[in-house]
Design an enzyme around this catalytic site. Structure first.
Site, PDB file in Angstrom:
ATOM      1  N   CYS A 186       0.853  -1.191   0.000  1.00  0.00           N
ATOM      2  CA  CYS A 186       0.000   0.000   0.000  1.00  0.00           C
ATOM      3  C   CYS A 186       0.887   1.238   0.000  1.00  0.00           C
ATOM      4  O   CYS A 186       2.109   1.160   0.145  1.00  0.00           O
ATOM      5  CB  CYS A 186      -0.945   0.016   1.206  1.00  0.00           C
ATOM      6  SG  CYS A 186      -0.099   0.297   2.768  1.00  0.00           S
ATOM      7  N   ASP A 217      11.030  32.160 -27.909  1.00  0.00           N
ATOM      8  CA  ASP A 217      12.043  32.440 -28.914  1.00  0.00           C
ATOM      9  C   ASP A 217      11.294  32.581 -30.246  1.00  0.00           C
ATOM     10  O   ASP A 217      10.161  32.101 -30.373  1.00  0.00           O
ATOM     11  CB  ASP A 217      13.044  31.289 -28.966  1.00  0.00           C
ATOM     12  CG  ASP A 217      14.102  31.504 -30.023  1.00  0.00           C
ATOM     13  OD1 ASP A 217      14.572  32.639 -30.168  1.00  0.00           O
ATOM     14  OD2 ASP A 217      14.436  30.526 -30.717  1.00  0.00           O
ATOM     15  N   ASP A 231      18.786  27.812 -26.844  1.00  0.00           N
ATOM     16  CA  ASP A 231      18.146  28.492 -25.722  1.00  0.00           C
ATOM     17  C   ASP A 231      18.282  27.709 -24.423  1.00  0.00           C
ATOM     18  O   ASP A 231      17.539  27.947 -23.471  1.00  0.00           O
ATOM     19  CB  ASP A 231      16.655  28.714 -26.026  1.00  0.00           C
ATOM     20  CG  ASP A 231      16.451  29.663 -27.185  1.00  0.00           C
ATOM     21  OD1 ASP A 231      16.984  30.775 -27.129  1.00  0.00           O
ATOM     22  OD2 ASP A 231      15.771  29.286 -28.152  1.00  0.00           O
TER      23      ASP A 231
END
Length: 701
Positions: free
Chosen positions: A17, A410, A597
């Site tokens: 569990c 961008d 980037d």
């Protein structure tokens, strides 16, 4: 068992569990582990920052909690040792115990018969829950099994005393003991099966790895498993077959269904020398490929690992639930003790009634629901996103996406196609055809997207063929070459030259440092770019354009899309500085190509990379859009919103259930059997709400 100095993965059995997972998580956290991920349904435990020499000590510690660390995931216990088998065994003995409540048949009312029926159930329950409970107490990390052990043992001992001293039917609660254990087993079985549905995305992807392949060995065709393929092997793929590994096409052509990776249903045409990805389907054609990336280097493997790693990163909303769950068991045991004390000594209720109220309080409580509330919703959300070609790095990213105030884009390759057209070429004292030929020859040495686009439009002219003895490409500047006669050539970013050229052209062509041509490029908007910007505005997210391109182009693109905030002519360092300033105004996402980037993507609250799942993209961005479709950003925001909504709903139910159920049980309105049934199904409500996210129609209000 897989080990390393930084990241460690263990296969642990015996977890049944979410509270088991919490116990292991707390133990590892106490011993200095980081990035902890415990999946009780998949028997996986992952963590980092633990030196290799300390791993055996942690393994011993985990086993001292009542679990078993196995060397091979295939060595899992058989059905005869599974929780399903234990449940069915208990059910066989528990059903006759219920009989005395519905019949006057004397045999079923005999206390010794009831004792004989209860002993196997109690023994199985003690071997499963009891040992785990005692070990958790010994390690000062009491888990939910403590509640089950105390409740069932109290009922069993109370009944046993009544039987031994012949105290009558008021002391016979064997069916209560057996029912508690059986129903908890039932809840564990249903919970584990339901949990596996939340991880279906990973399981579906893993299936793509377990396929057969046809290996070409000389004149022979040998069928092997995909995991046996080595880099450099030649493989044959026929129509309808799955491509087994990443590779390049040597012969043939065909159409490949890449929907399992990108979510795009339309097949993609693949020709000689094109790259193909393992797990995709060849719907038409026959090809031979050379294996280039196998095992952990393949795109599919990286995606699977990315999803698995993402599940281990908890959103901030989960921290409160985890803190409550950590103190839950001691609090419930205390409440149960005071329930018995008050009802028996103060309210002066009968002993059996006071005991049943205390047992009900123990059994009805459910810390697992709080433990399952967040991870189940996150797993379903991550899986649904993955099937749409959206890879999300962690549950924390999901929460961040729902709180965005700004999204920075961008320009080239993100909002625009990156497929440039030459709008105009201005020559200075040289023929147009000669300029075009020189440009085509120089750009043939570059793999830059702009170079590829230019080569599509311009053709080399044999009469102007130049033999270069040296060619260098400098990223961000251009291509520089020298021919056999000592003449120098360059095709460069016009910004590197004088302002007269940089304000008018994108590229300049020079021979011996004299500009002989200026080139104007034109980029097209991506499909759905305008609709996405409007969508963001409608949702209160400010779109921002941040580009290294020149002012006129950036302003023209921003005007077409309706973006008010524009930054142009910015270097990667300047982009990073601007991004830090924007983040001070609110949570900010950055959308870029994942390579140029990379710094900005890493710095953003949520970096979103469009394009192929390259290594740099995976490392830099928190979200990778495999199909580069701007619609995916809208889908990402919707999935993030509804996943967070599901988490909040789950946590509300988990807390509300315990706040209401525990007092009702303490006051005697819920008997032990009803309490056990309620506890078993409270988890299923949480899991069911998470699974609902797989099929829910997504809307963002």
């Amino acid at each position: 068992m897989k080990e390393s100095n930084v990241h460690t993965e263990l296969h642990v059995t015996g977890m049944h569990c979410a509270n088991c997972a919490i116990s292991i998580h707390k133990y590892l956290e106490k011993n200095g582990a980081k990035d902890i991920y415990v999946d009780f349904a998949a028997d996986e435990v992952k963590f980092s920052d633990i030196p290799q020499e300390q791993i055996p000590m942690l393994v011993e510690g985990i086993e001292s909690l009542g679990y078993k660390v196995i060397d091979d995931q295939d060595d899992k216990p058989s059905f005869w040792h599974s929780i399903e088998f234990k449940f069915f065994c208990c059910l066989i003995f528990t059903v006759p115990l219920w009989g005395h409540m519905f019949t006057v048949y004397p045999l079923l009312h005999d206390p010794y018969i009831q004792l004989c029926l209860c002993i196997p159930v109690y023994f199985i329950g003690f071997s499963h829950f009891g040992i785990s409970a005692l070990r958790s107490i010994w390690n000062k990390m009491p888990n939910m099994d403590v509640l089950i052990l105390v409740g069932s043992t109290a009922a069993f001992i109370y009944s046993l005393i009544g039987t031994c001293y012949k105290l009558g039917h008021d002391y016979q609660f064997y069916e209560t003991c057996a029912t508690i254990i059986t129903l908890v087993f039932l809840g564990n079985v249903l919970e584990k099966r339901a949990i596996t549905k939340t991880t279906s995305a990973i399981k579906d992807l893993i299936k793509y790895q377990n396929v057969d392949a046809i290996k070409i060995d000389g004149d022979q065709e040998i069928t092997i498993l995909a995991k046996e393929i080595k880099s450099g092997d030649i493989l044959k793929v026929n129509t309808g077959n799955q491509i087994p590994v990443d590779g390049d096409i040597l012969e043939g052509q065909g159409w490949v269904d890449e929907s399992m990776l990108t979510g795009e249903s339309m097949p993609v045409e693949k020709l000689k020398h094109d790259a193909v990805i393992g797990g995709t389907l060849l719907t038409e054609g026959n090809i031979r490929i050379v294996a280039t990336k196998v095992g952990s280097k393949s795109v599919l493997y990286q995606i699977i690992q990315l999803i698995k790693d993402a599940q281990s990163k908890k959103p901030p909303i989960q921290k409160f639930g985890d803190k409550v769950a950590a103190y839950f068991v001691p609090i419930v045991v205390s409440i149960s003790f005071f329930t018995f004390f008050i009802t028996y000594f103060i309210a002066q209720l009968p002993l059996q009634q006071s005991l049943m109220n205390a047992i009900s309080t123990l059994v009805v409580s459910c810390p697992c629901a709080m433990g399952l509330a967040t991870p189940t919703a996150v797993m379903v959300g991550l899986g649904r996103a993955a099937k749409k070609g959206i890879l999300i790095r962690g549950g924390s990213t999901i929460e961040e996406m729902s709180e965005l105030k700004q999204m920075v884009f961008d320009k080239t390759g993100t909002l625009t196609t990156g497929d440039f057209n030459i709008k105009a070429i201005q020559t200075f004292g040289i023929e147009q055809s000669q300029v075009e030929s020189i440009i085509a020859q120089l750009e043939s040495y570059s793999s830059h997207p702009i170079a590829k686009s230019i080569r599509k439009q311009l053709k080399e002219i044999k009469s102007f063929r130049i033999i270069f003895k040296e060619v260098n490409e400098i990223r961000g500047k251009g291509i520089f070459a020298t021919d056999t006669n000592g003449n120098s050539y360059s095709i460069c970013n016009a910004k590197l030259g004088s302002k007269d050229y940089s304000n008018r052209y994108d590229l300049t062509l020079t021979i011996n440092e004299v500009v002989i041509a200026g080139i104007v490029l034109e980029d097209q908007l991506k499909p759905y770019a305008k609709e996405l910007i409007q969508y963001l505005k409608d949702k209160g997210i400010r779109p921002i354009l941040l580009s290294g391109d020149r002012q006129s182009k950036c302003e023209r693109t921003a005007q077409k899309l309706g973006i008010a905030d524009v930054y142009w002519d910015k270097s990667p360092e300047e982009k990073l500085e601007i991004l830090y300033k924007l983040k001070k105004k609110g949570p900010t996402a950055m959308v870029g190509d994942g390579i140029n980037d990379a710094p900005a993507l890493t710095a953003a609250d949520a970096g979103i990379s469009l394009g192929d799942s390259t290594h740099v993209a995976i490392q830099s961005a928190k979200v990778i859009l495999l199909n580069s479709d701007l619609r995916s950003i809208e889908k990402l925001l919707k999935i993030g919103h509804h996943t967070l909504l599901a988490i909040k709903q789950n946590l509300f139910w988990a807390f509300a259930y315990n706040i209401v159920a525990i007092p009702l049980a303490a006051l005697g309105f819920l008997g032990p059997m009803v309490a056990a049934l309620s506890m078993a199904f409270s988890n299923l409500i949480v899991i069911g709400n998470s699974i609902r996210l797989r099929f829910k129609k997504l809307k963002l209000n």
